[in-house]
Design a protein around this motif. Structure first.
Motif, short mmCIF file in Angstrom:
data_model
loop_
_atom_site.label_atom_id
_atom_site.label_comp_id
_atom_site.label_asym_id
_atom_site.label_seq_id
_atom_site.Cartn_x
_atom_site.Cartn_y
_atom_site.Cartn_z
N MET A 1 0.83 -1.20 0.00
CA MET A 1 0.00 0.00 0.00
C MET A 1 0.87 1.26 0.00
O MET A 1 0.59 2.22 -0.70
CB MET A 1 -0.91 -0.01 1.23
N MET A 2 1.96 1.21 0.75
CA MET A 2 2.79 2.41 0.86
C MET A 2 3.57 2.71 -0.43
O MET A 2 4.07 3.81 -0.62
CB MET A 2 3.70 2.31 2.07
N LYS A 3 3.64 1.70 -1.31
CA LYS A 3 4.32 1.94 -2.61
C LYS A 3 3.38 2.64 -3.59
O LYS A 3 3.78 3.07 -4.66
CB LYS A 3 4.75 0.59 -3.21
N CYS A 4 2.11 2.69 -3.22
CA CYS A 4 1.09 3.23 -4.13
C CYS A 4 1.42 4.68 -4.54
O CYS A 4 1.92 5.46 -3.74
CB CYS A 4 -0.25 3.16 -3.39
N LYS A 5 1.09 5.00 -5.79
CA LYS A 5 1.37 6.33 -6.34
C LYS A 5 0.73 7.45 -5.49
O LYS A 5 1.24 8.57 -5.44
CB LYS A 5 0.84 6.38 -7.78
N LEU A 6 -0.38 7.09 -4.84
CA LEU A 6 -1.07 8.06 -4.00
C LEU A 6 -0.11 8.72 -3.01
O LEU A 6 -0.26 9.89 -2.66
CB LEU A 6 -2.20 7.34 -3.25
N PHE A 7 0.89 7.94 -2.53
CA PHE A 7 1.78 8.46 -1.49
C PHE A 7 3.02 9.15 -2.05
O PHE A 7 3.94 9.46 -1.29
CB PHE A 7 2.19 7.31 -0.54
N ASP A 8 3.07 9.39 -3.37
CA ASP A 8 4.26 10.00 -3.99
C ASP A 8 4.65 11.33 -3.34
O ASP A 8 5.82 11.58 -3.07
CB ASP A 8 4.04 10.22 -5.50
#
Ligand SMILES: CCCCCCCCCCCCCCCC(=O)SCCNC(=O)CCNC(=O)[C@H](O)C(C)(C)COP(=O)(O)OP(=O)(O)OC[C@H]1O[C@@H](n2cnc3c(N)ncnc32)[C@H](O)[C@@H]1OP(=O)(O)O
Ligand SMILES: NC(=O)C1=CN([C@@H]2O[C@H](COP(=O)(O)OP(=O)(O)OC[C@H]3O[C@@H](n4cnc5c(N)ncnc54)[C@H](OP(=O)(O)O)[C@@H]3O)[C@@H](O)[C@H]2O)C=CC1
Length: 515
Positions: A59-66
């Motif tokens: 989940m933390m790799k998700c683009k949302l967290f860029d």
């Protein structure tokens, strides 16, 4: 008074449903706009062969967290996953974790729920009602708790036309229902479900209404607020426009229309499409958390988080902008050129379903069968029809929501907080939002590359040529079958042709005279 970000500094936050659509956006916003928050405790279960920690790492790799990653590459250190299965007794949280949570949590955001419209009543009750009850009793033991924020839905009371920011009497006393369903087997519950849910369309809205009642009953000494979003869509501005990661609600419909699969749907052109961007919901939720903790209202405050009464937009307009966006930015490998129409007329919809859905699906499956492949189009359409059938209730009528508490909260914010936690939907430009939403489904749900758009356009041109060729062949076929074999058809045909010819000669003659 401290700003919202300052208030969250040093706070331990507990989030349920953090792996879901809204939970992820909530985490991202907290980490980005409240960088001094102490820790986010998230209740996560293992799922689909992945352990809890694998899921959180993914989940933390998700683009949302860029953007968060750019600001603080070590942001993951603030996230503390706690193993929990909400449908189990005690939420299946270990005694050590219970001890940690009860001693350190300052604020709880309860987002977890089953949002499926076809959920079995027993499961929906277990997750949406009983686990809320259990979470509240855990919250009662939290020594430092300052606020408990429960996420409900604006449709919890969709059996009413006008919905105020109050908790309405429940359709049934939740405790009585929980006790009764306990001894019933699944088939008995299934038989009883339509009578129990009454004038609500599904078990989701029914159990969400019961959950609100449970929140009120179990509130005790807690400071509680309830947030009721309407149809949560892609992000408007944050962390970037158009972020969406699922097929729920309108997203699946937009994709199906963009792929040229959906051609018709029952919806009212003039009904208000009460979409609300996910970042607006999250900004309001965080602001409500701050307000509840700081001002400690005497009763449970309910916030209807909707757009219809403030900045209305209609399904007919949505249809227009979705189609126009997907024609300019086509999805890859479309089945047909995007051209969906909504209608409130049952018979017209049935006709187009037959002509534009079932007939092409049968034809396509026949071609697949003849070429030795597995037929699949009819299966896809059956799924789509099931989804549409469940959503129609919400797109065929409209509701009026009172949003006084949302306005009151906005007036309580400083100018800076209003900018950082913007939930003023009067500024929302719908055409621009819908365009970003559609492009977001392409980029983040379907993982399609924007650089492939020229190829996708080329594919649409190919589909258009196929359609023209098909229509011409169909005309020739009609000519052969009807015109060539019937004297009356021939007479009508000659009459039409001679009429056209006369008109043409007349226009030619009149244009020569005027020269
Ligand atoms: C241009 C036109 C403009 C007009 C446009 C009007 C829009 C009018 C929207 C009203 C919207 C109201 C919304 C109420 C406001 C809340 O309360 S919002 C929260 C609402 N909850 C939902 O939206 C959930 C609804 N979904 C469901 O209940 C279930 O997914 C369904 C529809 C019953 C399908 O169940 P299922 O057959 O068991 O399928 P499921 O396992 O869920 O998914 C199977 C596959 O279909 C995909 N899928 C799921 N849902 C969909 C879908 N809707 N479409 C396509 N694919 C889907 C899944 O991703 C999955 O893909 P794979 O992983 O297999 O590749
Ligand atoms: N999406 C929308 O349009 C709207 C949503 N809402 C409300 O907002 C909230 C969040 O919705 P949304 O984010 O869209 O929903 P999602 O379906 O995306 O997320 C649901 C979350 O609940 C978790 N969850 C489900 N079952 C369990 C379980 N048994 N144990 C532990 N966790 C579980 C899921 O975890 P896992 O990943 O493990 O499945 C997931 O994190 C809900 O309360 C919903 O009712 C209200 C109005 C509209």
């Amino acid at each position: 008074m401290a700003s919202i970000s300052e208030w969250y500094a040093g706070k331990n936050v507990l989030i349920t449903g953090a792996t879901g659509f809204m939970g992820k956006v909530l985490m991202e916003k907290l980490l980005r706009s409240c960088p001094d928050v102490k820790a986010l405790y998230i209740l996560v279960r293992p799922k689909a062969g992945q352990s809890m920690s694998e899921r959180v790492q993914d989940m933390m790799k998700c683009k949302l967290f860029d953007r968060v990653r750019e600001d603080n590459p070590d942001f993951h250190q603030k996230i503390v996953p706690i193993s929990s299965e909400l449908t189990q007794p005690g939420l299946a949280i270990s005694p050590e974790d219970v001890k940690t949570l009860t001693s350190c949590i300052h604020i709880v955001f309860h987002c977890a729920a089953t949002i499926r419209f076809d959920e079995a009543l027993k499961h929906a009750l277990q997750l949406n009602v009983i686990s809320t009850q259990q979470l509240l009793s855990l919250a009662q033991q939290m020594q430092q708790l300052q606020a408990f924020i429960h996420i409900s839905t604006a449709y919890a009371n969709c059996n009413r036309r006008h919905i105020d920011e109050v908790i309405y009497p429940p359709p049934v006393e939740p405790k009585k229902l929980i006790d009764s369903l306990e001894w019933m087997d699944d088939s008995m519950v299934c038989d009883l479900t339509p009578r129990l849910i009454g004038d609500r369309p599904n078990t989701y809205t029914y159990t969400k209404a019961l959950a609100e009642c449970v929140v009120q009953q179990e509130s005790g000494r807690l400071n509680i607020a309830i947030i009721r979003p309407s149809i949560v869509g892609a992000s408007w501005q944050e962390p970037f426009p158009g972020w969406i990661d699922n097929f729920n609600g309108p997203s699946g419909i937009f994709i199906a229309a963009g792929k040229g699969i959906l051609r018709t749907m029952r919806a009212s052109n003039d009904a208000v499409a009460d979409l609300i961007p996910v970042d607006v919901v999250i900004n309001l939720t965080l602001a409500a958390g701050w307000y509840t903790a700081v001002h400690r209202p005497k009763t449970v405050l309910v916030y209807n988080c909707t757009t219809g009464g403030i900045n209305p937009f209609h399904w007919g307009e949505i249809e227009h902008h979705v189609m126009s966006t997907f024609k300019r930015n086509p999805l890859e490998q479309a089945f047909r050129r995007p051209n969906a129409n909504i209608t409130s007329n049952y018979l017209i919809n049935q006709y187009w379903t037959l002509v534009s859905h079932k007939f092409p699906a049968l034809l396509y499956d026949l071609i697949l069968r003849l070429s030795g492949q597995k037929p699949q189009m009819m299966r896809i359409f059956n799924r789509l029809h099931k989804a549409i059938g469940l959503l129609e209730y919400f797109s065929s009528q409209d509701w009026e929501w009172n949003s006084d508490n949302m306005n009151m909260l906005m007036n309580q914010l400083s100018a800076e907080d209003r900018r950082t936690f913007n939930f003023d939907v009067r500024q929302l430009n719908w055409p621009e939002y819908i365009e970003n939403y559609c492009i977001g489904t392409k980029k983040y749900v379907l993982n399609e590359d924007m650089s492939d758009i020229p190829a996708a356009r080329q594919h649409l041109r190919k589909l258009r040529n196929i359609r023209y060729t098909f229509n011409t062949l169909l005309l020739v076929f009609i000519w052969r079958v009807f015109i060539a074999r019937s004297q009356m058809a021939r007479n009508i045909w000659y009459f039409v042709v001679s009429l056209c010819f006369k008109f043409l000669s007349y226009f030619r003659a009149s244009s020569t005279l005027t020269q």
